[in-house]
Structure formats: structure tokens, C-alpha cells
Design an enzyme around this catalytic site. Structure first.
Site, PDB file in Angstrom:
ATOM      1  N   ASP A 147       0.856  -1.183   0.000  1.00  0.00           N
ATOM      2  CA  ASP A 147       0.000   0.000   0.000  1.00  0.00           C
ATOM      3  C   ASP A 147       0.889   1.230   0.000  1.00  0.00           C
ATOM      4  O   ASP A 147       1.764   1.371   0.856  1.00  0.00           O
ATOM      5  CB  ASP A 147      -0.881   0.033   1.249  1.00  0.00           C
ATOM      6  N   ASP A 153     -13.973  -5.659  -5.710  1.00  0.00           N
ATOM      7  CA  ASP A 153     -14.136  -5.748  -4.257  1.00  0.00           C
ATOM      8  C   ASP A 153     -15.538  -6.284  -3.998  1.00  0.00           C
ATOM      9  O   ASP A 153     -16.525  -5.624  -4.329  1.00  0.00           O
ATOM     10  CB  ASP A 153     -13.997  -4.362  -3.608  1.00  0.00           C
TER      11      ASP A 153
END
Lengths: 208, 251
Positions: free
Chosen positions: B11, B130
Site C-alpha cells: 500500500d 471488491d
């Protein structure tokens, strides 16, 4: 020595440029251009290619005189040329991606879709696969048989004359993954993305 | 034989790694380039950056990170997060990304997937899904999991394949961050529905979960973040473990 990566708007070539520059360091001059004069005066050419067979051939044809210059370089003058992925596929007479499209016709054969055996095999063929080296090639110097290379493609080059095949990889069937015909070399896999072993192939080509 | 891939994900926020690797030999633990290099040297089959930069003015930081990484890592690099347009994709590819993952924009405007796969080739277009379970189905969420599109994840996956996606990166939102393992039921259902490779994501807490993602979830590749951070497991350990369980990996 000058090695030129032919920039003909064939999609993303940054990784090819980065890997050649990494291998060449300061010893060899790596040029990235579509300038015909600069291509002619090069010692070696790299022909990358991403996207579809048709889009790459169209992109080549869009640059006036480029195909003729490449022909002169590789066929008449017999100077070393390395085709990568669709760059290799374009050596064929014809490709069938999107629609039937004429290739460069340097190595007789066709480019057709990999047989996924009714969905048994996922397409694109993406990832690391081992190569079976079936013939000595200068670009595979010090490369062990069964080395892993990185592949991304849905179409395969099927040459008419098997003697040009240097290596195959097993995915649904034995897919041709490297060819050599005199001064013309090609890899279906991406040496620029195949870690240190891939860089070694680039090094071998530069040092031909 | 084609090998299953292990993909560590970092990330990245404002050009720096959030939750990084805690290794002693790192000069700068926040530099994504250094961490990506450690992963690729350790045998990672691909590297994934997820840009979680919130503000638009800091968006450009990811381009610099991608550019520097692609000069040091010679394995495929996938970049996702905030990719909205053909222009964004073009910029990332020009900086040296090999693949770009599209999430919210693909839901809001599926034509982006169609147009970008035509322009750049399917091989570099990854659609990130997602998904969250609701009853006996899964729904697709956007905006980093904040908005429910109510779209059925299985149908959506098929639609993205038809639009030209080269791969699907499927994250179970129910499992993400829990460390209790992938939602292998979701992975398996999507993998059986499409003919393109599936990358499983969300929920990995140990090495057996990676095995499950491939064996039970039928994923072509497994993505994980936290188990590789803080030195809990190295990529090499993960690959040796998968190998011992009979899963083909590149070693």
C-alpha cells in the site's frame, strides 16, 4: 555499438527500455526511436510488440518506410534483430488476431489462438512457465534448460519449418516460445520481465 | 507447466509505503522502491502497488515511485488505486507499470475497460473486484469499499472478461484484514465462471491460506500484503511451503 529499440507506438515499451539500459550500462548505446536513418545505422535492432497482432502491424505500417527499412536491415543486410512477444509473432506470414492480417513474412508460418481445450486452460497464458530448449541458440548461452520465463499472450506462432524453433513451453500444447533464423531472433516470453535470467538473454543478444 | 504466482502487495500513500517490511537491512523502510526490490530479489513473481493516496494533489507521487521501481525490478509490476481514465493508464504504463488495475472506474463506466484493452492490449488491464457477501450472493463495492453498487459479482466478473479484462483481482471485503483466509467460495465461483486468470486477495494470515486460495479457490495467483510485512514470512518461505504442498511455483 548501438542497439536500437524500434519505437513504433506498439504499446508499452518502458520495461523493454529499462531492461536494455540496465544490461547495457555505459558500455553500449541504447537508442529508442522510429527515425529510419537511426535505425539503418544501428548495429542491432529490438522489435517489441504488445496488444494485438493487427494493432502492431498497423502501427508499423503507419510509419512511412519503416517496414522497408526493417526488411533491409534484417533480410538484406542480415544484421541481428530480436523480436519480443508480438514483435516475434510479426515475423510470420499471417496472423489471425481480430482479423486476418499480413505479417512481415520473415519466417514462414502463421499466428493463431492458443487452443484452450474448451476452457481447460485460461487465456491469456499469463505467468511464469518453464522453457524447453531444443536447439542451441546464441541468445540462450548460459541459460539452463527448464528456466522460468514470464509469458503474457493468447496467440502462438506456428512456423512451417520446425528447424527455426529454439525453445518451446508447455501450455495446452507445446507452444513455440523462441525462434532463430540466421540473424533473426525472437522470444514469445518477455525477457525484460523475466528477472535475472531474462536479463541474461538480453545480455546475450547485446553481446552477439 | 505454468506456475502459480505469489504477488506481494504494497500500500502506497503519498509516495511512501504504509505498513511496510520491517527488515534491518532497509535503509529507508518507507520507500516502496526498496521494498519492491527486496520482494523481487526474494522471488516474488510480480509486485503490486496499491495507491491509497487520498488527495488529488499528491496523485503524481505514484508516477515517480513506479518509474524508479521499474528501473530496479525486472518482474511484472501492477499498479492500482485511483485509476480513472485512459490517460491515467497511459501515464502509469509510460512510467514503467506493466499492468494497471481498475476498480471503481470499471463499475461506473465499463467502457474504460473496453477502450483501454483495445488501446493497450488485454494483457495490461486487470479489473479489481471488491466483493462482499449478501445472503447467497456477492455484491460489488466501489470507492475503496465505501459504496455498494448492488451489482452481482459473478455476473460482473463475466462482463469484465467480455469487455477485455486480461485478469481479475478479486478481493473479499468480508475477509480483507481479518487474517482468517481467502473467501475461497467466492474465488472458486468466479474462477469457474470466467476463462481469464483470477488473482485471489483479502484475508491471508498464514501460508496455508495461500495453499487454499489455489487449491480450493482455483486462483491462478495469490496476492497478500500483511504476511510479508514485518518479516513474518518471506516470499521464498511461502514458495517453498507451496512447493511442499504440491503446488507448482517458480523456485
Amino acid at each position: 555499438m548501438k542497439v536500437t529499440i524500434v519505437d513504433y507506438n506498439s504499446g508499452n515499451i518502458s520495461s523493454v527500455i529499462n531492461s536494455f539500459k540496465e544490461v547495457a550500462k555505459d558500455k553500449v548505446n541504447i537508442e529508442v526511436t522510429s527515425d529510419l536513418g537511426k535505425i539503418k545505422s544501428s548495429d542491432k535492432l529490438v522489435l517489441p510488440g504488445q496488444g494485438s497482432f493487427k494493432s502492431c502491424v498497423d502501427a508499423l505500417n503507419k510509419i512511412d518506410g519503416l517496414t522497408e527499412t526493417l526488411n533491409e536491415f534484417a533480410i538484406n543486410n542480415k544484421k541481428p534483430l530480436l523480436g519480443i512477444c508480438v514483435g516475434l509473432q510479426m515475423f510470420a506470414d499471417v496472423g489471425y488476431e481480430e482479423t486476418e492480417t499480413k505479417g512481415l513474412g520473415w519466417i514462414s508460418g502463421r499466428v493463431s489462438k492458443i487452443d484452450n481445450q474448451n476452457g481447460k486452460y485460461k487465456l491469456p497464458h499469463i505467468g511464469w512457465n518453464q522453457i524447453n530448449i531444443i536447439k542451441d541458440s546464441k541468445i540462450f548461452k548460459d541459460i539452463k534448460n527448464n528456466s522460468h520465463m514470464y509469458f503474457v499472450h493468447s496467440y502462438e506462432f506456428v512456423p512451417n519449418d520446425n528447424s527455426v524453433i529454439v525453445a518451446t513451453t508447455d501450455y495446452s500444447s507445446n507452444i513455440v516460445c523462441s525462434v532463430e533464423k540466421e540473424n533473426i531472433f525472437g522470444t514469445q516470453f518477455h525477457p525484460e520481465k523475466s528477472d535475472k535470467i531474462g536479463l541474461k538473454i538480453i545480455d546475450n543478444f547485446i553481446n552477439l | 507447466m505454468l506456475k502459480n504466482r505469489i504477488i506481494p502487495c504494497l500500500d502506497v500513500k503519498n509516495g511512501r509505503v504504509v505498513k511496510g517490511i520491517n527488515f534491518v537491512d532497509l535503509k529507508d523502510a518507507g520507500d516502496p522502491v526498496e521494498q519492491a526490490k527486496i520482494y523481487s530479489d526474494g522471488g516474488a513473481d510480480e509486485i503490486c502497488f496499491l495507491d491509497i493516496t487520498a488527495s488529488n494533489e499528491n496523485r503524481d507521487t505514484i508516477y515517480d515511485v513506479v518509474e524508479r521501481t521499474s528501473k530496479k525490478c525486472f518482474v511484472p509490476l501492477t499498479v492500482g488505486g485511483g485509476v480513472r481514465s485512459i490517460d491515467d493508464i497511459n501515464k502509469l504504463l509510460n512510467c514503467g507499470a506493466d499492468k494497471v488495475s481498475i476498480n471503481t472506474a470499471a463499475v461506473e463506466n465499463p467502457k474504460v475497460v473496453l477502450d483501454s484493452s483495445k488501446k493497450f492490449g488485454s494483457q495490461c488491464i486487470v479489473v479489481a473486484i471488491d466483493a462482499k457477501k449478501n445472503g447467497d450472493k456477492w455484491e460489488v463495492f466501489t470507492h475503496g469499499g465505501r459504496n455498494n453498487s448492488r451489482i452481482d459479482a459473478l455476473e460482473y466478473a463475466k462482463k469484465m472478461e467480455d469487455s477485455g479484462a486480461g485478469e481479475l483481482l478479486v478481493t473479499s471485503m468480508d475477509r480483507d484484514g481479518t487474517q482468517i483466509g481467502y473467501d475461497v467460495d467466492l474465488m472458486n465461483k468466479i474462477a469457474s465462471k470466467v476463462n481469464i486468470p483470477l488473482i485471489a486477495s483479502g484475508g491471508v494470515g498464514n501460508l496455508d491460506h495461500l495453499v487454499d486460495g489455489i487449491k480450493l479457490g482455483n486462483a491462478s495467483a495469490v496476492l497478500a500484503a500483511s504476511i510479508f510485512h514485518y518479516g513474518k514470512h518471506s516470499v521464498r518461505e511461502a514458495k517453498e511451503y507451496l512447493d511442499s504442498k504440491g503446488i507448482p511455483v517458480r523456485i
